[in-house]
Design an enzyme around this catalytic site. Structure first.
Site, PDB file in Angstrom:
ATOM      1  N   LEU A 103       0.836  -1.206   0.000  1.00  0.00           N
ATOM      2  CA  LEU A 103       0.000   0.000   0.000  1.00  0.00           C
ATOM      3  C   LEU A 103       0.866   1.249   0.000  1.00  0.00           C
ATOM      4  O   LEU A 103       2.008   1.230   0.464  1.00  0.00           O
ATOM      5  CB  LEU A 103      -0.933   0.001   1.214  1.00  0.00           C
ATOM      6  N   ALA A 146      10.061  14.588 -11.411  1.00  0.00           N
ATOM      7  CA  ALA A 146      11.174  15.209 -10.693  1.00  0.00           C
ATOM      8  C   ALA A 146      10.571  16.058  -9.580  1.00  0.00           C
ATOM      9  O   ALA A 146       9.472  16.589  -9.718  1.00  0.00           O
ATOM     10  CB  ALA A 146      11.988  16.075 -11.643  1.00  0.00           C
ATOM     11  N   CYS A 150       9.435   4.435   4.221  1.00  0.00           N
ATOM     12  CA  CYS A 150       9.771   3.187   3.521  1.00  0.00           C
ATOM     13  C   CYS A 150      10.975   3.289   2.588  1.00  0.00           C
ATOM     14  O   CYS A 150      11.961   2.575   2.789  1.00  0.00           O
ATOM     15  CB  CYS A 150       8.558   2.698   2.739  1.00  0.00           C
TER      16      CYS A 150
HETATM   17  P1  NAD Z   1       4.141   2.440  12.303  1.00  0.00           P
HETATM   18  O1  NAD Z   1       5.355   2.899  12.975  1.00  0.00           O
HETATM   19  O2  NAD Z   1       3.150   3.454  11.797  1.00  0.00           O
HETATM   20  O3  NAD Z   1       3.319   1.463  13.267  1.00  0.00           O
HETATM   21  C1  NAD Z   1       3.883   0.402  13.990  1.00  0.00           C
HETATM   22  C2  NAD Z   1       2.986   0.147  15.207  1.00  0.00           C
HETATM   23  O4  NAD Z   1       3.391  -1.082  15.820  1.00  0.00           O
HETATM   24  C3  NAD Z   1       3.070   1.228  16.282  1.00  0.00           C
HETATM   25  O5  NAD Z   1       1.770   1.696  16.595  1.00  0.00           O
HETATM   26  C4  NAD Z   1       3.715   0.489  17.477  1.00  0.00           C
HETATM   27  O6  NAD Z   1       3.271   0.971  18.735  1.00  0.00           O
HETATM   28  C5  NAD Z   1       3.255  -0.941  17.229  1.00  0.00           C
HETATM   29  N1  NAD Z   1       4.067  -1.973  17.893  1.00  0.00           N
HETATM   30  C6  NAD Z   1       5.416  -2.080  17.989  1.00  0.00           C
HETATM   31  N2  NAD Z   1       5.764  -3.198  18.651  1.00  0.00           N
HETATM   32  C7  NAD Z   1       4.615  -3.825  18.987  1.00  0.00           C
HETATM   33  C8  NAD Z   1       4.303  -5.046  19.659  1.00  0.00           C
HETATM   34  N3  NAD Z   1       5.267  -5.853  20.131  1.00  0.00           N
HETATM   35  N4  NAD Z   1       3.001  -5.380  19.843  1.00  0.00           N
HETATM   36  C9  NAD Z   1       2.028  -4.589  19.372  1.00  0.00           C
HETATM   37  N5  NAD Z   1       2.248  -3.417  18.707  1.00  0.00           N
HETATM   38  C10 NAD Z   1       3.530  -3.054  18.510  1.00  0.00           C
HETATM   39  O7  NAD Z   1       4.614   1.496  11.105  1.00  0.00           O
HETATM   40  P2  NAD Z   1       3.992   1.363   9.634  1.00  0.00           P
HETATM   41  O8  NAD Z   1       4.268   2.564   8.829  1.00  0.00           O
HETATM   42  O9  NAD Z   1       2.599   0.853   9.748  1.00  0.00           O
HETATM   43  O10 NAD Z   1       4.922   0.201   9.067  1.00  0.00           O
HETATM   44  C11 NAD Z   1       4.859  -1.113   9.573  1.00  0.00           C
HETATM   45  C12 NAD Z   1       5.661  -2.021   8.641  1.00  0.00           C
HETATM   46  O11 NAD Z   1       5.061  -2.062   7.357  1.00  0.00           O
HETATM   47  C13 NAD Z   1       7.102  -1.573   8.413  1.00  0.00           C
HETATM   48  O12 NAD Z   1       7.922  -2.706   8.274  1.00  0.00           O
HETATM   49  C14 NAD Z   1       7.022  -0.829   7.101  1.00  0.00           C
HETATM   50  O13 NAD Z   1       8.252  -0.842   6.400  1.00  0.00           O
HETATM   51  C15 NAD Z   1       5.990  -1.650   6.358  1.00  0.00           C
HETATM   52  N6  NAD Z   1       5.262  -0.916   5.327  1.00  0.00           N
HETATM   53  C16 NAD Z   1       4.871   0.361   5.555  1.00  0.00           C
HETATM   54  C17 NAD Z   1       4.151   1.042   4.576  1.00  0.00           C
HETATM   55  C18 NAD Z   1       3.730   2.472   4.792  1.00  0.00           C
HETATM   56  O14 NAD Z   1       3.336   3.110   3.814  1.00  0.00           O
HETATM   57  N7  NAD Z   1       3.763   2.996   6.004  1.00  0.00           N
HETATM   58  C19 NAD Z   1       3.818   0.396   3.367  1.00  0.00           C
HETATM   59  C20 NAD Z   1       4.204  -0.923   3.190  1.00  0.00           C
HETATM   60  C21 NAD Z   1       4.933  -1.579   4.179  1.00  0.00           C
END
Ligand code: NAD
Length: 441
Positions: free
Chosen positions: A151, A253, A261
């Site tokens: 996403l 650009a 990410c």
């Molecule tokens: P984020 O930082 O917004 O959210 C992570 C959440 O996980 C936080 O609310 C945190 O409190 C919680 N958390 C941490 N440890 C925990 C645990 N042990 N138990 C329960 N909750 C816990 O992160 P995000 O942007 O949603 O990204 C998450 C993953 O998805 C990353 O690996 C990122 O690279 C990947 N990703 C992100 C996107 C994006 O657009 N943000 C898109 C694709 C993939």
């Protein structure tokens, strides 16, 4: 199907609400109690179009619940998604402590056969490590799978609910069958679920982000050349984007890419290469080119004013790393603000959604306003960094009246240089400077 999602950030919350929308019974867990409390009150902690409504609707129908207790969430769940953050460590590798902590908590709470899915972006081999960690905590049967998320913030619901493809990495047929069943509602028109081995699925996610980032850095570098030789990057973009082998997307650009990410995933990929003695020179260069390019806009502003910005008031429009999100992680606007302040400027900034996040970073050091036109009053220049819709067609006459000097820096090439010049502005775009220099009317 009963589903648990660990982490309620951008990915976890969209995953949880999206699966609930397809009729599944979802419980989302987060260790952040304030976040869980807010979600229980029906408040959405992040800015993502359509997400508050989706969360409220499904919570109202008792298909979406929030808790801080992993055992509570996992009880009876057929699938558990790990969607916690994987930020960069100083050496560029992905910090997996949140993933492993989640795996331990899942292992301790398992009650019967469960499919454990890494949705976070994780380096090759992480699912195997998750399997080992869970196995150390439980005697219950389980399978692991990798299901990376593609996403994009700002359009996340569309991407999740109507995915171009669903990648499933698994070596256990029960895991594949369970995920196929889970996603069936999204795959009615065509079967876009691709099954591959775990490691290929993990690497596919990094490959996708690296490819997209490469296109942007390539265009940003070409924009600099276009400026130097008197060409226009916008014409070049259209010229190459119409080639079906290239395609029109991710060729703009601009001020450089940011977000949670691309930068971290490029660095993690380079790190993985290093661990395996494979030099990923292209990927490394993309990250470096972007870091350099993120400073180009600020350098241009400073150069316009002769090298210093003392007593200058510079307005900045757009602070989130892209439109339609409040996410400011690695946003080029933050780099710009640092540069402007170091050169002596007073910065006054506006963003439709990210003001609160920026305030926690800069406190009183940057004046943050609630209205785009309040930012430009008495400004010596206006810099557009993030191309929110509401900032794409500015009222030039109003700007001209409000500003001390009519100077525009269009960091996303969304304004018309001709209109800006006709209205009496000095206009700078990205990759279009030669025309600016020669055709100011
Ligand atoms: P984020 O930082 O917004 O959210 C992570 C959440 O996980 C936080 O609310 C945190 O409190 C919680 N958390 C941490 N440890 C925990 C645990 N042990 N138990 C329960 N909750 C816990 O992160 P995000 O942007 O949603 O990204 C998450 C993953 O998805 C990353 O690996 C990122 O690279 C990947 N990703 C992100 C996107 C994006 O657009 N943000 C898109 C694709 C993939």
């Amino acid at each position: 199907m009963k589903v648990a999602v660990i982490g309620t950030g951008y990915v976890g919350l969209v995953t949880g609400a999206g699966l609930a929308e397809y009729g599944h019974e979802v419980t989302c867990v987060d260790i952040d109690r304030a976040r869980v409390d807010a979600l229980r009150r029906g408040e959405c902690p992040i800015h993502e179009p359509g997400l508050p409504e989706l969360v409220r609707r499904n919570a109202g129908r008792a298909r979406l619940r929030f808790t801080t207790s992993t055992p509570d969430a996992i009880s009876g769940a057929a699938v558990v998604f790990i969607a916690v953050g994987t930020p960069s460590l100083p050496n560029g590798s992905a910090n997996l402590e949140y993933v492993f902590e989640a795996a331990r908590a899942i292992g301790r709470a398992l009650e019967g056969f469960t499919v454990i899915v890494t949705k976070s972006t994780v380096p090759v081999g992480t699912a195997d490590r998750v399997r080992d960690i869970v196995a150390m905590q439980t005697k219950q049967p389980f399978a692991v799978a990798s299901n990376p998320e593609f996403l994009k913030e700002g359009d996340a619901l569309n991407d999740f609910l109507k995915p171009s493809r669903i990648i499933v990495g698994a070596d256990d047929q029960r895991a594949v069958a369970t995920l196929r069943e889970l996603y069936r509602g999204m795959l009615r028109i065509s079967d876009r679920l691709m099954v591959m081995d775990l490691r290929s699925a993990e690497l596919t996610k990094y490959a996708a982000n690296a490819m997209l980032a490469t296109r942007i850095s390539f265009m940003n570098e070409l924009a600099r050349l276009a400026e130097s030789v008197g060409a226009d990057i916008e014409s070049i973009r259209k010229g190459i984007g119409s080639d079906p082998r290239i395609g029109p997307k991710f060729l703009f650009a601009g001020a450089g890419f940011g977000g949670s990410c691309f930068p971290k995933d490029l660095r993690a990929l380079v790190h993985t290469g290093r661990e395996h003695d494979v030099q990923l020179t292209v990927v490394d260069a993309v990250d470096r080119a972007n870091e350099r390019h993120k400073r180009a806009l600020g350098q241009r502003v400073i150069a316009h004013f002769g090298g210093r910005l003392d007593d200058r008031r510079i307005a900045v429009w757009g602070l989130a790393f892209k439109p339609e999100t409040d996410d400011i992680r690695e946003s080029p606007a933050l780099t710009l603000i640092d540069q402007l302040r170091s050169a002596g400027a007073k910065v006054v900034a506006y963003d439709p959604a990210a003001i609160a996040n920026v305030r926690t970073l800069f406190h009183e050091a940057v004046e943050l306003v609630d209205n785009a036109y309040d930012a430009v009053t008495g400004a010596d220049a206006l810099v557009l960094v993030t191309e929110w819709h509401e900032l794409r067609e500015p009222d030039l006459a109003r700007l001209k009246n409000a500003m001390r000097q009519p100077v525009l820096f269009d960091g996303r090439n969304v304004w018309s240089p001709d209109e800006a010049r006709r209205a009496g502005f000095v206009y700078y775009g990205i990759g279009r400077a030669a025309r600016d220099a020669t055709r100011v009317r």
